[in-house]
Design a protein around this motif. Structure first.
Motif, PDB file in Angstrom:
ATOM      1  N   ARG A 145       0.800  -1.221   0.000  1.00  0.00           N
ATOM      2  CA  ARG A 145       0.000   0.000   0.000  1.00  0.00           C
ATOM      3  C   ARG A 145       0.827   1.262   0.000  1.00  0.00           C
ATOM      4  O   ARG A 145       0.340   2.344  -0.304  1.00  0.00           O
ATOM      5  CB  ARG A 145      -0.937   0.016   1.210  1.00  0.00           C
ATOM      6  N   SER A 205      -2.066   2.229  -4.740  1.00  0.00           N
ATOM      7  CA  SER A 205      -3.328   2.589  -4.100  1.00  0.00           C
ATOM      8  C   SER A 205      -4.406   1.565  -4.431  1.00  0.00           C
ATOM      9  O   SER A 205      -4.408   0.960  -5.506  1.00  0.00           O
ATOM     10  CB  SER A 205      -3.775   3.977  -4.575  1.00  0.00           C
ATOM     11  N   SER A 206      -5.337   1.406  -3.498  1.00  0.00           N
ATOM     12  CA  SER A 206      -6.456   0.494  -3.738  1.00  0.00           C
ATOM     13  C   SER A 206      -7.361   0.999  -4.849  1.00  0.00           C
ATOM     14  O   SER A 206      -8.159   0.246  -5.398  1.00  0.00           O
ATOM     15  CB  SER A 206      -7.271   0.336  -2.453  1.00  0.00           C
ATOM     16  N   LYS A 207      -7.259   2.272  -5.206  1.00  0.00           N
ATOM     17  CA  LYS A 207      -8.076   2.828  -6.274  1.00  0.00           C
ATOM     18  C   LYS A 207      -7.740   2.204  -7.635  1.00  0.00           C
ATOM     19  O   LYS A 207      -8.503   2.364  -8.580  1.00  0.00           O
ATOM     20  CB  LYS A 207      -7.905   4.339  -6.324  1.00  0.00           C
ATOM     21  N   LYS A 210      -7.852  -0.858  -8.207  1.00  0.00           N
ATOM     22  CA  LYS A 210      -8.748  -2.006  -8.357  1.00  0.00           C
ATOM     23  C   LYS A 210      -8.036  -3.181  -9.015  1.00  0.00           C
ATOM     24  O   LYS A 210      -8.399  -3.652 -10.088  1.00  0.00           O
ATOM     25  CB  LYS A 210      -9.992  -1.614  -9.164  1.00  0.00           C
ATOM     26  N   ASP A 251     -12.541  -5.527  -5.337  1.00  0.00           N
ATOM     27  CA  ASP A 251     -12.907  -4.543  -6.343  1.00  0.00           C
ATOM     28  C   ASP A 251     -14.217  -3.840  -6.000  1.00  0.00           C
ATOM     29  O   ASP A 251     -14.900  -3.321  -6.857  1.00  0.00           O
ATOM     30  CB  ASP A 251     -13.057  -5.209  -7.724  1.00  0.00           C
ATOM     31  N   PRO A 306     -16.447  -0.983  -5.219  1.00  0.00           N
ATOM     32  CA  PRO A 306     -16.265   0.454  -5.377  1.00  0.00           C
ATOM     33  C   PRO A 306     -16.512   1.240  -4.104  1.00  0.00           C
ATOM     34  O   PRO A 306     -16.092   2.381  -3.996  1.00  0.00           O
ATOM     35  CB  PRO A 306     -17.297   0.822  -6.457  1.00  0.00           C
ATOM     36  N   ASP A 312     -15.137   0.643  -1.338  1.00  0.00           N
ATOM     37  CA  ASP A 312     -13.892   0.638  -0.571  1.00  0.00           C
ATOM     38  C   ASP A 312     -12.910   1.584  -1.237  1.00  0.00           C
ATOM     39  O   ASP A 312     -12.101   1.180  -2.071  1.00  0.00           O
ATOM     40  CB  ASP A 312     -13.292  -0.772  -0.508  1.00  0.00           C
ATOM     41  N   SER A 313     -12.979   2.884  -0.867  1.00  0.00           N
ATOM     42  CA  SER A 313     -12.060   3.841  -1.465  1.00  0.00           C
ATOM     43  C   SER A 313     -10.653   3.638  -0.958  1.00  0.00           C
ATOM     44  O   SER A 313      -9.690   4.065  -1.575  1.00  0.00           O
ATOM     45  CB  SER A 313     -12.516   5.268  -1.164  1.00  0.00           C
ATOM     46  N   ASP A 314     -10.513   3.018   0.187  1.00  0.00           N
ATOM     47  CA  ASP A 314      -9.188   2.702   0.701  1.00  0.00           C
ATOM     48  C   ASP A 314      -9.304   1.448   1.548  1.00  0.00           C
ATOM     49  O   ASP A 314     -10.397   1.010   1.889  1.00  0.00           O
ATOM     50  CB  ASP A 314      -8.646   3.876   1.515  1.00  0.00           C
TER      51      ASP A 314
END
Length: 427
Positions: A325, A329-331, A333, A357, A359, A361-363
């Motif tokens: 991380r 970034s988790s963005k 996907k 994936d 959506p 979960d922004s982080d």
């Protein structure tokens, strides 16, 4: 009423000299050989205008200036009518053909004249001829290009078909219901191999890694097993590699990163394990990388600049693979979990689907916090477990008395409160 051309097929003619010289302009006054004109008419192809001097939208023609007549060197038939038939006489008249292509032509196969067999260099059969046999195809010994796709081929293996074709450079026999093993020997001049969509089994022969001229290799959608040869990096001309949807196991060889011009690599839906080679990020020409649905593990070794440079990047379906991380970034996907400090995937919160994936979960901070809380509360859970165990072996009675006293006290308190409430209502 539809014209004979629209009822029969779409025709593309390439007419040049036997030496394949550059065609002259359409002002040449030589006409097509009369026997070949008749052959085209037998295929319900209009010849009222000179196909050399007056090409139409459906006829792309090139002619040489040979006299007294020019000859066909390439014929392509597509979207043929169901009643179209090839005759031995017509094919014999077309024996100057070096290229013969069929697409969407559900016609019955016919024996080719020996003159045509000797002349042909390219044969394409896509969703045509209903069915073929390996013996029938094997007679086309002088081919340099062979494409058979979406046509059932009755053969005991690929070797039956291509064993005697010593000049092949382009081989594509796909979705042909072929069984058996990959042939161990393929001529070193081959540049294109596509055996996808069959029922081939066994491992990839190491001899394939000695094909210095090979630019394209697709063995996807078969039943291949074994490991990817460690010498695959010797394919210095390779640009496209697809081994998807097989049962190939073992690690991804580090030598893959030594293929300088590789653009497309699809190893998805196999049983590959181990970590992803870090050196893949140094492949400057790579645009398509699909490693999804395998058993890969460890930390994803790629940074943001490498991933953004790719046009296609897939790693989902590897449940033991995670990303750092602090780097990614988790963005993005990616379809995989973030890593904890030990380089292991962080499990999602209880009751949450194992989907990376989502959506919403922004982080992924909540996943790490949950992981940390789990560790912080671990001693309390241990104490609770010990207490339960002790109560079960000797002090259950004392605990029960304490609970009963507490319950009775609470009942008395509720009774006093109820009496007070009644008195207030009376007042």
């Amino acid at each position: 009423m539809s014209s004979p051309l629209s009822l029969s097929c779409l025709l593309i003619l390439f007419i040049t000299s036997p030496s394949m010289s550059t065609p002259t302009s359409s002002s040449s006054k030589s006409s097509l050989d009369p026997n070949q004109t008749k052959a085209l008419e037998s295929l319900n192809i209009l010849t009222s205008t000179d196909p050399c001097s007056e090409p139409s939208f459906h006829n792309v023609t090139f002619c040489d200036s040979a006299t007294p007549f020019r000859h066909l060197l390439s014929l392509s038939l597509s979207n043929c009518s169901s009643y179209l038939t090839l005759t031995f006489t017509a094919l014999k008249s077309l024996s100057t053909l070096q290229s013969l292509h069929f697409q969407n032509c559900p016609i019955a196969p016919i024996a080719f004249p020996s003159e045509l067999i000797a002349s042909l260099r390219s044969f394409v059969c896509i969703n045509s001829f209903r069915k073929l046999t390996g013996v029938w195809l094997s007679r086309l010994e002088n081919l340099t290009d062979l494409t058979v796709s979406n046509v059932p081929v009755n053969a005991s293996g690929l070797l039956v078909i291509i064993g005697r074709m010593k000049k092949l450079k382009y081989i594509a026999i796909s979705y042909a219901n072929l069984t058996g093993f990959l042939p161990n020997f393929i001529d070193s001049n081959v540049t294109h191999i596509d055996f996808s969509g069959n029922q081939l089994k066994g491992s990839i022969p190491t001899s394939y890694t000695r094909l210095d001229s090979l630019e394209f290799m697709s063995l996807s959608y078969n039943s291949l097993d074994g490991e990817i040869p460690t010498s695959i990096g010797d394919l210095i001309s390779l640009k496209n590699l697809s081994l998807a949807a097989n049962s190939i196991s073992g690690p991804i060889p580090d030598s893959v990163s030594a293929i300088p011009g590789l653009v497309h690599m699809d190893l998805s839906s196999n049983k590959l394990n181990g970590s992803i080679p870090r050196f893949l990020s140094q492949m400057k020409n790579l645009k398509h990388l699909n490693l999804a649905n395998n058993d890969l593990h460890g930390v994803l070794p790629f940074n943001l600049s490498f991933i953004e440079r790719l046009e296609v990047f897939r790693v989902s379906g590897n449940i033991n693979l995670c990303y750092n991380r602090s780097i990614l970034s988790s963005k993005l996907k990616l379809g995989i979990a973030p890593c904890n400090k030990h380089g292991m995937p962080i499990l999602p919160p209880r009751g949450k689907d194992l989907s990376w994936d989502d959506p919403s979960d922004s982080d992924y901070d909540d996943y790490e916090e949950d992981d940390a809380k789990e560790r912080r509360h671990w001693p309390n859970k241990v104490v609770l477990g010990v207490s339960v165990a002790l109560s079960s072996i000797g002090i259950l009675g004392a605990a029960a008395d304490k609970v009963a006293r507490a319950y009775n006290g609470a009942a008395d308190k509720r009774a006093r409160a109820y009496n007070t409430y009644k008195q207030e209502k009376l007042i």
